[in-house]
Write a protein that holds these residues in place. Structure first.
Motif, PDB file in Angstrom:
ATOM      1  N   SER A  98       0.884  -1.203  -0.086  1.00 35.94           N
ATOM      2  CA  SER A  98      -0.136  -0.097   0.146  1.00 35.94           C
ATOM      3  C   SER A  98       0.958   1.468   0.070  1.00 35.94           C
ATOM      4  O   SER A  98       0.660   2.153  -0.595  1.00 35.94           O
ATOM      5  CB  SER A  98      -0.750   0.116   1.372  1.00 35.94           C
ATOM      6  OG  SER A  98      -0.136  -0.084   2.495  1.00 35.94           O
ATOM      7  N   SER A  99       1.998   1.216   0.802  1.00 41.20           N
ATOM      8  CA  SER A  99       2.709   2.284   0.726  1.00 41.20           C
ATOM      9  C   SER A  99       3.703   2.585  -0.539  1.00 41.20           C
ATOM     10  O   SER A  99       3.715   3.768  -1.115  1.00 41.20           O
ATOM     11  CB  SER A  99       3.957   2.290   1.687  1.00 41.20           C
ATOM     12  OG  SER A  99       4.786   3.282   1.837  1.00 41.20           O
ATOM     13  N   PRO A 149      -2.389   4.678   0.880  1.00 46.00           N
ATOM     14  CA  PRO A 149      -2.121   4.229   1.986  1.00 46.00           C
ATOM     15  C   PRO A 149      -3.544   3.735   2.412  1.00 46.00           C
ATOM     16  O   PRO A 149      -4.500   4.255   2.170  1.00 46.00           O
ATOM     17  CB  PRO A 149      -1.810   5.451   2.935  1.00 46.00           C
ATOM     18  CG  PRO A 149      -2.183   6.569   1.708  1.00 46.00           C
ATOM     19  CD  PRO A 149      -2.113   5.955   0.368  1.00 46.00           C
ATOM     20  N   ARG A 187      -6.482   3.269   4.835  1.00 49.86           N
ATOM     21  CA  ARG A 187      -7.592   4.334   5.884  1.00 49.86           C
ATOM     22  C   ARG A 187      -7.345   3.703   7.238  1.00 49.86           C
ATOM     23  O   ARG A 187      -6.407   2.928   7.666  1.00 49.86           O
ATOM     24  CB  ARG A 187      -9.057   3.960   5.534  1.00 49.86           C
ATOM     25  CG  ARG A 187      -9.694   4.244   4.149  1.00 49.86           C
ATOM     26  CD  ARG A 187     -11.069   4.163   3.994  1.00 49.86           C
ATOM     27  NE  ARG A 187     -11.411   2.708   4.276  1.00 49.86           N
ATOM     28  CZ  ARG A 187     -11.765   1.745   3.521  1.00 49.86           C
ATOM     29  NH1 ARG A 187     -11.365   1.962   2.205  1.00 49.86           N
ATOM     30  NH2 ARG A 187     -12.351   0.682   3.949  1.00 49.86           N
ATOM     31  N   ASP A 188      -7.503   4.890   7.987  1.00 48.15           N
ATOM     32  CA  ASP A 188      -7.535   4.887   9.240  1.00 48.15           C
ATOM     33  C   ASP A 188      -7.871   3.532   9.983  1.00 48.15           C
ATOM     34  O   ASP A 188      -6.861   2.761  10.836  1.00 48.15           O
ATOM     35  CB  ASP A 188      -7.556   6.153  10.268  1.00 48.15           C
ATOM     36  CG  ASP A 188      -7.238   7.260   9.677  1.00 48.15           C
ATOM     37  OD1 ASP A 188      -5.876   7.007   9.158  1.00 48.15           O
ATOM     38  OD2 ASP A 188      -7.591   8.283   9.935  1.00 48.15           O
ATOM     39  N   GLU A 189      -9.165   3.276   9.794  1.00 47.16           N
ATOM     40  CA  GLU A 189      -9.685   2.166  10.519  1.00 47.16           C
ATOM     41  C   GLU A 189      -8.855   0.778  10.082  1.00 47.16           C
ATOM     42  O   GLU A 189      -8.846  -0.065  10.716  1.00 47.16           O
ATOM     43  CB  GLU A 189     -11.019   1.910  10.376  1.00 47.16           C
ATOM     44  CG  GLU A 189     -11.524   1.784   8.842  1.00 47.16           C
ATOM     45  CD  GLU A 189     -11.686   3.187   8.196  1.00 47.16           C
ATOM     46  OE1 GLU A 189     -12.429   3.392   7.134  1.00 47.16           O
ATOM     47  OE2 GLU A 189     -11.327   4.269   8.923  1.00 47.16           O
ATOM     48  N   GLN A 190      -8.585   0.674   8.623  1.00 50.98           N
ATOM     49  CA  GLN A 190      -7.703  -0.333   8.287  1.00 50.98           C
ATOM     50  C   GLN A 190      -6.279  -0.739   8.910  1.00 50.98           C
ATOM     51  O   GLN A 190      -5.923  -1.588   9.139  1.00 50.98           O
ATOM     52  CB  GLN A 190      -7.700  -0.279   6.694  1.00 50.98           C
ATOM     53  CG  GLN A 190      -9.151  -0.498   5.918  1.00 50.98           C
ATOM     54  CD  GLN A 190      -8.816  -0.259   4.578  1.00 50.98           C
ATOM     55  OE1 GLN A 190      -7.914   0.365   3.839  1.00 50.98           O
ATOM     56  NE2 GLN A 190      -9.986  -0.764   3.816  1.00 50.98           N
ATOM     57  N   ALA A 191      -5.637   0.659   9.044  1.00 51.39           N
ATOM     58  CA  ALA A 191      -4.587   0.536   9.615  1.00 51.39           C
ATOM     59  C   ALA A 191      -4.448   0.176  11.000  1.00 51.39           C
ATOM     60  O   ALA A 191      -3.661  -0.751  11.422  1.00 51.39           O
ATOM     61  CB  ALA A 191      -3.577   2.020   9.553  1.00 51.39           C
ATOM     62  N   VAL A 192      -5.436   0.774  11.588  1.00 46.48           N
ATOM     63  CA  VAL A 192      -5.575   0.364  13.027  1.00 46.48           C
ATOM     64  C   VAL A 192      -5.858  -1.263  13.209  1.00 46.48           C
ATOM     65  O   VAL A 192      -5.294  -2.029  14.173  1.00 46.48           O
ATOM     66  CB  VAL A 192      -6.694   1.125  13.910  1.00 46.48           C
ATOM     67  CG1 VAL A 192      -7.089   0.299  15.099  1.00 46.48           C
ATOM     68  CG2 VAL A 192      -6.415   2.525  13.850  1.00 46.48           C
ATOM     69  N   GLU A 193      -6.666  -1.761  12.406  1.00 47.90           N
ATOM     70  CA  GLU A 193      -7.163  -3.093  12.506  1.00 47.90           C
ATOM     71  C   GLU A 193      -5.733  -3.881  11.870  1.00 47.90           C
ATOM     72  O   GLU A 193      -5.524  -5.012  12.660  1.00 47.90           O
ATOM     73  CB  GLU A 193      -8.024  -3.488  11.168  1.00 47.90           C
ATOM     74  CG  GLU A 193      -8.645  -4.919  11.293  1.00 47.90           C
ATOM     75  CD  GLU A 193      -9.664  -5.210  10.054  1.00 47.90           C
ATOM     76  OE1 GLU A 193      -9.912  -6.393   9.953  1.00 47.90           O
ATOM     77  OE2 GLU A 193     -10.082  -4.070   9.612  1.00 47.90           O
ATOM     78  N   THR A 223      -3.312  -3.648  14.868  1.00 47.40           N
ATOM     79  CA  THR A 223      -3.826  -4.667  16.284  1.00 47.40           C
ATOM     80  C   THR A 223      -3.536  -6.122  15.930  1.00 47.40           C
ATOM     81  O   THR A 223      -3.061  -6.865  16.819  1.00 47.40           O
ATOM     82  CB  THR A 223      -5.290  -4.459  16.166  1.00 47.40           C
ATOM     83  OG1 THR A 223      -5.696  -3.032  16.609  1.00 47.40           O
ATOM     84  CG2 THR A 223      -5.900  -5.139  17.389  1.00 47.40           C
TER      85      THR A 223
END
Length: 484
Positions: A283-284, A289, A291-297, A300
């Motif tokens: 993705s980078s 990049p 999305r925030d919720e995907q990155a958090v997931e 985690t």
């Protein structure tokens, strides 16, 4: 003083050199050769001692008989009124044939009765006989390389009758006896050496078999037991060697299983980590990049996988430790260890209720290992307990009992719950490495205790871990706690 010290130092150096040479010889020579050599030396020493004793006894007996014979003749001659002039030519010829010569000692001078007499010097022994100080005397004299026996008896006031006879016949007998004894000793040594070699060679055959087996194991890594023959000490040694091979084989099998199971268990979190890292990298690189919720997931998930790897590696390290208990174990109250473990698990499972009843029980061991074992039992109970359930924890007479009220353990799974990486079909969907209960059993065994489980499907499971110890005081420290 310096000379004495030098001699003593030289003696010690000589003894040290001899010991060093013997040690080097012992290292170079085989065991069978050493046994045969020691057997030969022992027989040689025995036969040599016996032969020397026989030779000395026979020699003393022959000399004693000769002395008695000469003394009897001399006393008979004195009794018959012997004088030098009374010996006829016929008597002289007979005495000459027998090798006997007669002297008289009177006034401190010899008077001989034979013209061709042997010159034998007078000694204090014959003089004492002539003076009447002793009843008789007998000694050995060597004249011109010939050995004679000289016997003196009293022949009147101030005189003695002396008879001299060569010992040729006795010496010939002793020479033959000595030769026979030497031959017998050498033959006995040869027989003893051959017998010792045969006995050592046959007796050490099991040792050679063990040597070949050990060399075969070192060369091929094949741990195959060898045949046990007989019931003696060597057979016991062979049995012990076979038991060692079986133990080594079991250890290798456990190591291979541990490596295989560890590789299997590590594959899943590593695959998940690699997938998430590749997702972040792609993705980078693509300039899109997450999305925030995907990155958090994803983060985690990565954190969970790292924690799982950390737990798994820690469990593997704990099981890989194969050293015995420390030489200086630490005394502790097992009740305190259990209480600390409950406090740790309560933080991870705040919704559960822990019904605790602990009695003082002093043990000697490793607090860290015991607390880890109790924590694993509590974590296992917390994992299988229903929401808002209760876990019962008791300590009485050195037995830690942990009971949950979950679904229980299937009968087919009960014999395997303490095996490494064993996980039932129901547990495969839950977090864990399958090593927790193995660590519990390992800790209990290292402290001389045991662990067991009882379960009835649908009614929870009960784990009991016993640790040897003592309760020096009759008073019990009990605590009943409940938290929601």
């Amino acid at each position: 003083m310096s000379i004495v010290k030098s001699l003593d130092r030289g003696r010690r150096e000589l003894v040290g050199t001899v010991h060093e040479r013997v040690h080097q010889w012992t290292l170079r020579v085989s065991l069978a050769a050493r046994v045969a050599t020691l057997t030969t030396l022992a027989v040689a020493l025995t036969l040599g001692s016996v032969s020397a004793s026989v030779y000395l006894v026979v020699r003393a007996e022959l000399v004693s008989n000769l002395d008695a014979s000469i003394r009897d003749r001399a006393e008979q001659a004195v009794a018959s009124g012997y004088t030098p002039s009374s010996i006829t030519d016929r008597d002289a010829d007979l005495l000459d044939v027998a090798g006997i010569e007669i002297f008289t000692l009177q006034g401190g001078a010899y008077l001989t009765s034979l013209t061709n007499s042997t010159e034998v010097d007078m000694t204090r022994a014959e003089e004492a006989v002539s003076l009447g100080q002793v009843p008789s005397s007998a000694r050995t004299a060597i004249v011109d390389g010939v050995t004679y026996r000289v016997v003196a008896v009293p022949a009147g006031p101030g005189s003695a009758l002396i008879m001299v006879q060569p010992m040729d016949s006795i010496q010939q007998t002793l020479d033959r006896l000595g030769l026979i004894l030497v031959i017998t000793t050498l033959a006995g040594m040869a027989v003893a050496g051959a017998a010792g070699w045969a006995v050592a060679t046959n007796g050490l055959r099991p040792v050679r078999r063990l040597t070949r087996a050990a060399e075969h194991v070192a060369r091929t890594q094949e741990l195959q037991p060898i045949e046990v023959v007989g019931r003696d000490e060597l057979a016991r040694l062979t049995t012990s060697f076979n038991q060692m091979l079986l133990a080594l084989d079991a250890s290798q099998l456990q190591q291979r299983r541990l490596v295989a199971d560890a590789g299997h268990e590590l594959r899943t979190p590593l695959t998940s980590l690699r997938t998430n890292v590749e997702l972040l990298t792609q993705s980078s690189q693509a300039g899109r990049p997450l999305r925030d919720e995907q990155a958090v997931e994803v983060m985690t998930d990565i954190r969970a996988q790292v924690e799982e790897l950390t737990t798994l590696i820690g469990d593997l390290v704990e099981l890989a430790r194969d050293e015995p208990l420390h030489h200086d174990p630490e005394p502790m109250d097992l009740a305190d260890v259990v209480a600390h473990a409950i406090d740790r698990v309560r933080l991870r499972a705040p919704a559960l209720t822990f019904d605790v009843d602990l009695a003082t029980w002093w043990v000697e061991g490793e607090p860290r290992a015991l607390e880890r074992a109790v924590t694993n039992l509590l974590d296992n109970a917390a994992k299988w307990s229903p929401p808002d359930g209760t876990v019962e924890v008791t300590l009485a007479d050195g037995v830690v009992t942990v009971r949950d009220h979950g679904p229980g353990i299937a009968e087919a799974d009960l014999p395997h719950v303490f095996e490494r990486f064993y996980r039932s079909s129901e547990a495969r969907t839950l977090p864990g490495s399958g090593l927790g209960l193995s660590i519990v059993r390992r800790a209990a065994e290292r402290h001389g205790g045991t662990v067991e489980v009882q379960s009835e499907p649908g009614h929870g499971a009960t784990f009991r871990m016993s640790v040897p110890g003592s309760n020096p005081s009759p008073a019990h420290t009990s605590a009943s706690e409940s938290s929601q």
